[in-house]
Design an enzyme around this catalytic site. Structure first.
Site, PDB file in Angstrom:
ATOM      1  N   CYS A 224       1.198  -2.183   7.165  1.00 22.98           N
ATOM      2  CA  CYS A 224       2.546  -1.832   6.702  1.00 22.98           C
ATOM      3  C   CYS A 224       2.523  -1.922   5.181  1.00 22.98           C
ATOM      4  CB  CYS A 224       3.613  -2.718   7.328  1.00 22.98           C
ATOM      5  SG  CYS A 224       3.464  -4.474   6.933  1.00 22.98           S
TER       6      CYS A 224
ATOM      7  N   ASN B 205       2.597  -6.274   4.322  1.00 20.60           N
ATOM      8  CA  ASN B 205       1.837  -7.167   5.204  1.00 20.60           C
ATOM      9  C   ASN B 205       2.508  -8.537   5.372  1.00 20.60           C
ATOM     10  OD1 ASN B 205      -1.504  -8.660   5.421  1.00 20.60           O
ATOM     11  ND2 ASN B 205      -0.312  -7.760   7.037  1.00 20.60           N
TER      12      ASN B 205
ATOM     13  N   CYS C  69       5.931  -8.438   7.092  1.00 23.96           N
ATOM     14  CA  CYS C  69       6.926  -8.273   8.169  1.00 23.96           C
ATOM     15  C   CYS C  69       6.322  -7.544   9.371  1.00 23.96           C
ATOM     16  CB  CYS C  69       8.160  -7.528   7.655  1.00 23.96           C
ATOM     17  SG  CYS C  69       9.075  -8.426   6.387  1.00 23.96           S
ATOM     18  N   ARG C  70       6.230  -6.218   9.287  1.00 25.81           N
ATOM     19  CA  ARG C  70       5.883  -5.435  10.473  1.00 25.81           C
ATOM     20  C   ARG C  70       4.443  -5.625  10.943  1.00 25.81           C
ATOM     21  NH1 ARG C  70       7.569   0.084   7.875  1.00 25.81           N
ATOM     22  NH2 ARG C  70       6.842  -1.126   6.072  1.00 25.81           N
ATOM     23  N   SER C  71       3.459  -5.500  10.045  1.00 23.21           N
ATOM     24  CA  SER C  71       2.064  -5.517  10.535  1.00 23.21           C
ATOM     25  C   SER C  71       1.595  -6.895  11.017  1.00 23.21           C
ATOM     26  CB  SER C  71       1.092  -4.901   9.526  1.00 23.21           C
ATOM     27  OG  SER C  71       1.059  -5.602   8.316  1.00 23.21           O
TER      28      SER C  71
ATOM     29  N   ASP D 151      11.100  -0.384   8.053  1.00 28.57           N
ATOM     30  CA  ASP D 151      10.934  -1.561   7.204  1.00 28.57           C
ATOM     31  C   ASP D 151      12.187  -2.442   7.300  1.00 28.57           C
ATOM     32  OD1 ASP D 151      10.512  -3.356   5.187  1.00 28.57           O
ATOM     33  OD2 ASP D 151       9.980  -1.861   3.680  1.00 28.57           O
TER      34      ASP D 151
HETATM   35  P1  4NP Z   1       6.569  -4.922   5.498  1.00 27.52           P
HETATM   36  O1  4NP Z   1       7.938  -5.179   4.695  1.00 27.52           O
HETATM   37  O2  4NP Z   1       5.938  -3.671   4.910  1.00 27.52           O
HETATM   38  O3  4NP Z   1       7.011  -4.725   6.907  1.00 27.52           O
HETATM   39  O4  4NP Z   1       5.726  -6.160   5.285  1.00 27.52           O
HETATM   40  C1  4NP Z   1       7.939  -5.255   3.289  1.00 27.52           C
HETATM   41  C2  4NP Z   1       7.727  -6.475   2.698  1.00 27.52           C
HETATM   42  C3  4NP Z   1       7.736  -6.590   1.318  1.00 27.52           C
HETATM   43  C4  4NP Z   1       7.939  -5.460   0.550  1.00 27.52           C
HETATM   44  C5  4NP Z   1       8.142  -4.235   1.147  1.00 27.52           C
HETATM   45  C6  4NP Z   1       8.139  -4.129   2.524  1.00 27.52           C
HETATM   46  N1  4NP Z   1       7.970  -5.575  -0.859  1.00 27.52           N
HETATM   47  O5  4NP Z   1       8.239  -4.564  -1.530  1.00 27.52           O
HETATM   48  O6  4NP Z   1       7.732  -6.666  -1.391  1.00 27.52           O
END
Ligand code: 4NP
Length: 166
Positions: A13, A16, A18-20, A131
């Site tokens: 994702c 790294n 939340c989702r992945s 997201d």
């Molecule tokens: P993820 O969510 O891609 O599901 O881990 C996010 C976590 C942090 C950020 C973006 C998306 N960020 O921009 O810090």
């Protein structure tokens, strides 16, 4: 299939956190439940490196725990060796898949990239895993609902296509 005889799956994702890492934990639990622990290696990584070394987002951990998932992964950024080391690289949305295809060095590496949304069955309104970072609790529950659905179908497909047996 790697030299270790394991099928290696990498979930990707943006951050790294939340989702992945949630996808990694959901898939690991399903692999374990099916008695296939020795046949798989599951990992996750991010397109971006903002959270390298961090545990998953507290909100993601809090929502995952009652469903039986302990998220202990430490964030890392995707690297070129991943395209060699993993059999399948699973992006959460179209943007992840675009970025991964651009990072791939060969067509063979590009062919390893798939989108999680293509394995969602029970939620026909979703073609990707959104997201949740700027969302409330519902966003995190939705991610887990979509991941539980998609991982089950993805695992069926991997087992079938690679003749994986206990
Ligand atoms: P993820 O969510 O891609 O599901 O881990 C996010 C976590 C942090 C950020 C973006 C998306 N960020 O921009 O810090």
């Amino acid at each position: 299939m790697s030299e270790t005889g394991k099928y290696n799956v990498l979930f990707i994702c943006l951050g790294n956190i939340c989702r992945s890492p949630a996808a990694q934990a959901v898939m690991q639990a399903m692999v374990d439940e099916r008695g296939l622990t020795d046949r798989f290696y599951i990992d996750s990584a991010g397109i971006g490196g903002w959270h390298i070394g961090d545990l998953p987002d507290k909100r993601m951990r809090v929502h995952a725990r009652p469903r039986g998932y302990e998220l202990t992964h430490r964030a890392r950024k995707v690297r070129s060796a991943d395209f060699e080391d993993f059999d399948l690289i699973v992006g959460m949305d179209a943007s992840n898949v675009d970025d991964l295809c651009n990072l791939a060095m060969t067509l063979e590496q590009q062919d390893k990239v798939v989108m999680m949304g293509d394995y969602i069955r029970r939620y026909p309104n979703y073609d990707h895993v959104p997201d949740p970072y700027y969302e409330g609790s519902e966003g995190f529950e939705l991610v887990l609902d979509l991941l539980e659905d998609a991982c089950d179908n993805l695992l069926d497909r991997i087992i079938e296509q690679n003749n994986i047996v206990k």
